[in-house]
Scaffold this active site. Structure first.
Site, PDB file in Angstrom:
ATOM      1  N   TYR A  30       0.857  -1.182   0.000  1.00 50.79           N
ATOM      2  CA  TYR A  30       0.000   0.000   0.000  1.00 50.79           C
ATOM      3  C   TYR A  30       0.894   1.232   0.000  1.00 50.79           C
ATOM      4  O   TYR A  30       1.964   1.226  -0.595  1.00 50.79           O
ATOM      5  CB  TYR A  30      -0.959  -0.059   1.205  1.00 50.79           C
ATOM      6  N   LYS A  71     -19.537 -21.464 -10.225  1.00 46.71           N
ATOM      7  CA  LYS A  71     -18.860 -21.258 -11.512  1.00 46.71           C
ATOM      8  C   LYS A  71     -17.439 -20.762 -11.274  1.00 46.71           C
ATOM      9  O   LYS A  71     -16.483 -21.189 -11.937  1.00 46.71           O
ATOM     10  CB  LYS A  71     -19.642 -20.233 -12.333  1.00 46.71           C
ATOM     11  N   ASP A 119     -26.532 -17.275 -17.280  1.00 47.44           N
ATOM     12  CA  ASP A 119     -27.935 -17.393 -16.865  1.00 47.44           C
ATOM     13  C   ASP A 119     -28.724 -16.104 -17.057  1.00 47.44           C
ATOM     14  O   ASP A 119     -29.459 -15.657 -16.162  1.00 47.44           O
ATOM     15  CB  ASP A 119     -28.012 -17.864 -15.406  1.00 47.44           C
ATOM     16  N   ALA A 167     -29.002 -21.093 -26.144  1.00 43.29           N
ATOM     17  CA  ALA A 167     -28.136 -22.256 -26.337  1.00 43.29           C
ATOM     18  C   ALA A 167     -28.347 -22.882 -27.709  1.00 43.29           C
ATOM     19  O   ALA A 167     -27.389 -23.212 -28.414  1.00 43.29           O
ATOM     20  CB  ALA A 167     -28.384 -23.277 -25.229  1.00 43.29           C
TER      21      ALA A 167
END
Length: 767
Positions: A48, A103, A146, A207
């Site tokens: 930092y 995922k 989705d 799809a």
């Protein structure tokens, strides 16, 4: 499925287990872990303020440096609004978060890609595009997930225009890539040309349309594609077609035909593609399909038709589904981690059609290769080989990344979208081995040396073992060695055939039959001469040699018919060791044999000795073991640093074991004064210079030790096995037998195919 759906006992048990899995031991499935140390003030000043200012300024001057100084080049966002969650429907962004976290886990597990899951409470396509596009400075890529059709088409198209990073809608393109690979291989099996087949399609969502576009790219003719949606066949006389209300994606597949229903177009079709709903393809429809039909029933969790129903009426059909409990699962995890891996590594600005087609062809080709050890272990008892029940690889095939990522990177460069083209694809492929096996980079120096050396003959004592045969195939394929398999020829031939291997005795390998070999008389006579004064008569020598495969392999090395040997995957370590001691013996200059095991840990690698051979070695033997260990570690291209371990810290104890380790250290330093080493010391001091410096500032060991010499066999074996499970995730190399007069190594019954391959490279490096 919905929250109000009645559950069976099995489904309730699954629900409870899944909820517990997501809740404990920590909530959710992902976390953010620092990749840099933050243990002192200097670390903080670098991470930092004020140190962080310098990479910031470098990036301001050259934005490409963000890939060097930040995680952006390995970071993908999995983005959804939860409007079309697989099997659940429009459940909203918050409820979709467990899916998106999952995922992310798959990205990390299979390809090492970091993920932020981002769930957006927004349904307006234009606003979604604006939100996601604004995240570009943070991300290396975007995986859309989705989002319902047709909005998903628009969102992906607009983001691809606006963003200079890859954007990939997995529901479209992942399914398209895997199903297209299944199409290629299915048509090859039935002998049909892709340009000639008629395809009947149920579903016209994201799809289905994406599948068709990829298939067209592979050679399918649009005129041969008949698509049905909820209103029936998409054809020119339909009301929405006449009114000009078909969206662009459907218009491309609008046909001029008298057919109106799915049953009409399935009649005579060579291929059925389903991305719609359960049960829409009936057995009666399947009866009307062309000879040897290919059925891709991809609705989840219940396909358009169950495989057993299709097979009952058409035994000649080949069928793939999205389910893991049937053969030929169309699973997107075969694709998305690896296409992003290749795209990120070459700095691709988008995913092109060429990149998707490269992915399709690599997946299709891999299904034709013999299965890997990971796949064999994941599906015990199943004979997986290219055919009607094995059109596409399984998700556990670790070779996917080695094939797909380089092919995608090459296609990106050829398409002109790679900002960092990969010049040396071979080297890149080798670097990806870290995702295939955690020992990949660690073993690289030995593999390179083994491949460069003249071909060595390595005898495998347990030549009938499936793991050994798979390892021998890899040794042949990678140019490591010429395998000599000790075992019954008929058994070996059967198992080679069953595993789909390409080993050919007399061509790329040799088989030594324990029941009959013209050299055996020479072998047992030589064995008798070696052990005549140990009670081994000529008759007994004849019997013993024929009964022990490891003794046969040892004699192959002794008589010069093999250059090295691997044994131990069956039987006790000590029994194999006895043959090696009796026949091969200790090399000149060494005092004893010893076993060295390597551990690949998160932050460093450790070598531990003596893990299997000497129960209570003397100080002189320990010093010799340390010398042998140093020589071995140097073969791995690592600078050796030796610690002699004890309960004592630099003279704090006068017990015999402490004095022994102290003396061993002194003897070692006399022989190898140039090697950093110290002892006797406790384990924490061996690994921490700060701990060590408080007790002995003038220590002759710098940094963290990577060779740990233990006072006895129990200590070494216990330390190795505890670290293997608590810190090394079971990732090890060895045991490596030190001090033998020839390159012979004894493994153990838990050895994997990868470990046998690794030890083959070690044996070749020693020969």
């Amino acid at each position: 499925m919905s929250a109000s759906t009645p559950l069976s006992d099995a489904e309730q048990a699954l629900r409870d287990a899944a909820n517990e899995y997501h809740r404990l031991p920590s909530r959710g499935k992902i976390s953010v872990t620092p990749t840099k140390p933050l243990s002192n003030q200097r670390d903080l000043s670098l991470a930092y303020s004020p140190g962080v200012a310098y990479p910031c300024l470098a990036i301001e001057q050259d934005p490409a440096m963000a890939a060097e100084y930040t995680s952006r080049g390995n970071l993908v966002a999995v983005v959804t609004n939860g409007t079309a969650v697989l099997g659940l429907g429009d459940i909203g962004p918050l409820a979709s978060k467990p899916v998106m976290e999952g995922k992310g886990c798959l990205f990390k597990k299979f390809a090492g890609v970091d993920v932020f899951d981002i769930e957006l409470a927004e349904r307006d396509p234009d606003k979604l595009v604006d939100i996601i596009a604004a995240l570009e400075p943070t991300l290396g890529g975007v995986n859309l997930e989705d989002i319902k059709a047709p909005e998903c088409f628009y969102i992906e198209r607009e983001l691809s225009k606006r963003m200079n990073i890859p954007v990939f809608h997995d529901d479209q393109h992942g399914t398209a890539i895997i199903s297209s690979a299944a199409l290629l291989n299915g048509l090859e099996l039935v002998g049909k040309a892709i340009a000639d087949v008629k395809i009947a399609v149920s579903g016209a969502g994201a799809a289905a349309i994406a599948c068709l576009e990829v298939m067209v790219g592979l050679g399918v003719q649009r005129k041969n594609v008949y698509v049905c949606d909820s209103k029936g066949l998409i054809q020119s006389e339909r009301a929405d077609a006449l009114a000009g209300k078909l969206d662009e994606s459907k218009q491309r597949f609008c046909q001029v035909t008298s057919a109106r229903t799915l049953a009409d177009v399935v009649d005579g079709a060579d291929v059925f593609l389903g991305c719609s709903a359960a049960g829409v393809l009936t057995a009666d429809m399947v009866k009307t399909m062309a000879d040897k039909p290919l059925i891709l029933a991809l609705a989840n969790p219940e396909p358009e038709i169950r495989p057993e129903l299709a097979k009952a009426v058409r035994p000649d059909c080949i069928i793939a589904t999205g389910r893991s409990d049937y053969p030929n699962q169309v699973n997107n995890v075969l694709c998305f981690p690896y296409i992003f891996r290749g795209a990120l590594d070459c700095g691709a600005t988008k995913i092109t059609e060429a990149m998707k087609l490269a992915c399709v062809r690599q997946i299709a080709d891999l299904a034709k290769a013999e299965i890997s050890d990971e796949v064999a272990a994941a599906y015990p008892g199943r004979e997986l080989r290219f055919g009607p029940d094995y059109l596409i690889p399984t998700p556990f095939d670790s070779r996917l990344i080695l094939r797909i990522a380089p092919a995608v990177a090459e296609a990106a460069a050829a398409s002109g979208v790679a900002t960092r083209p990969i010049a040396d694809i071979k080297a890149y492929r080798e670097s990806l081995s870290q995702f295939v096996t955690n020992t990949g980079l660690f073993m690289r120096p030995l593999f390179l040396g083994a491949k460069a050396a003249p071909k060595k003959r390595i005898a495998y004592a347990e030549g009938e073992d499936d793991r050994v045969l798979r390892a021998a195939q890899i040794a042949v394929d990678e140019g490591l060695a010429f395998p000599i398999l000790v075992g019954r020829p008929d058994v070996i031939d059967t198992r080679i055939e069953r595993a789909g291997l390409r080993l050919k005795p007399g061509v790329n390998c040799e088989v030594v039959n324990p029941g009959k070999d013209d050299r055996f008389r020479q072998y047992y006579e030589a064995y008798h001469r070696l052990r005549a004064r140990d009670g081994i008569t000529p008759d007994l020598a004849k019997v013993v040699v024929r009964r022990s495969n490891s003794l046969i392999a040892t004699m192959l090395v002794k008589m010069g018919d093999a250059d090295g040997m691997i044994c131990g995957v069956i039987g006790r370590y000590d029994l194999h060791l006895e043959h090696i001691r009796d026949v091969i013996g200790v090399r000149p200059g060494a005092q004893c044999l010893a076993a060295l095991n390597a551990l690949i840990l998160d932050n460093h690698n450790l070598f531990i000795a003596d893990t299997f051979v000497n129960e209570d070695p003397t100080a002189e033997q320990l010093a010799d073991i340390a010398v042998l260990a140093v020589e071995e570690v140097q073969r791995f291209g690592l600078p050796p640093r030796v610690a002699f371990l004890s309960h004592s810290m630099f003279g704090s104890s006068t017990r015999p074991s402490a004095r022994k380790m102290r003396k061993a250290r002194d003897l070692f330093v006399e022989r190898m004064p140039h090697i950093p080493a110290d002892g006797e010391m406790q384990g924490d001091a061996a690994l921490s210079e700060s701990v060590r410096s408080k007790l002995l500032p003038e220590s002759t060991l710098q940094g963290s030790a990577n060779i740990l010499i233990c006072p006895n066999l129990d200590a070494a074996n216990i330390l190795f096995n505890v670290l293997k499970m608590t810190g090394g995730n079971g990732v090890t190399v060895g045991p490596i037998l030190l001090g033998a007069a020839a390159p012979v190594h004894i493994l153990n019954p838990s050895a994997t195919v990868r470990r046998i391959v690794n030890m083959t490279a070690v044996a070749v490096a020693h020969s």
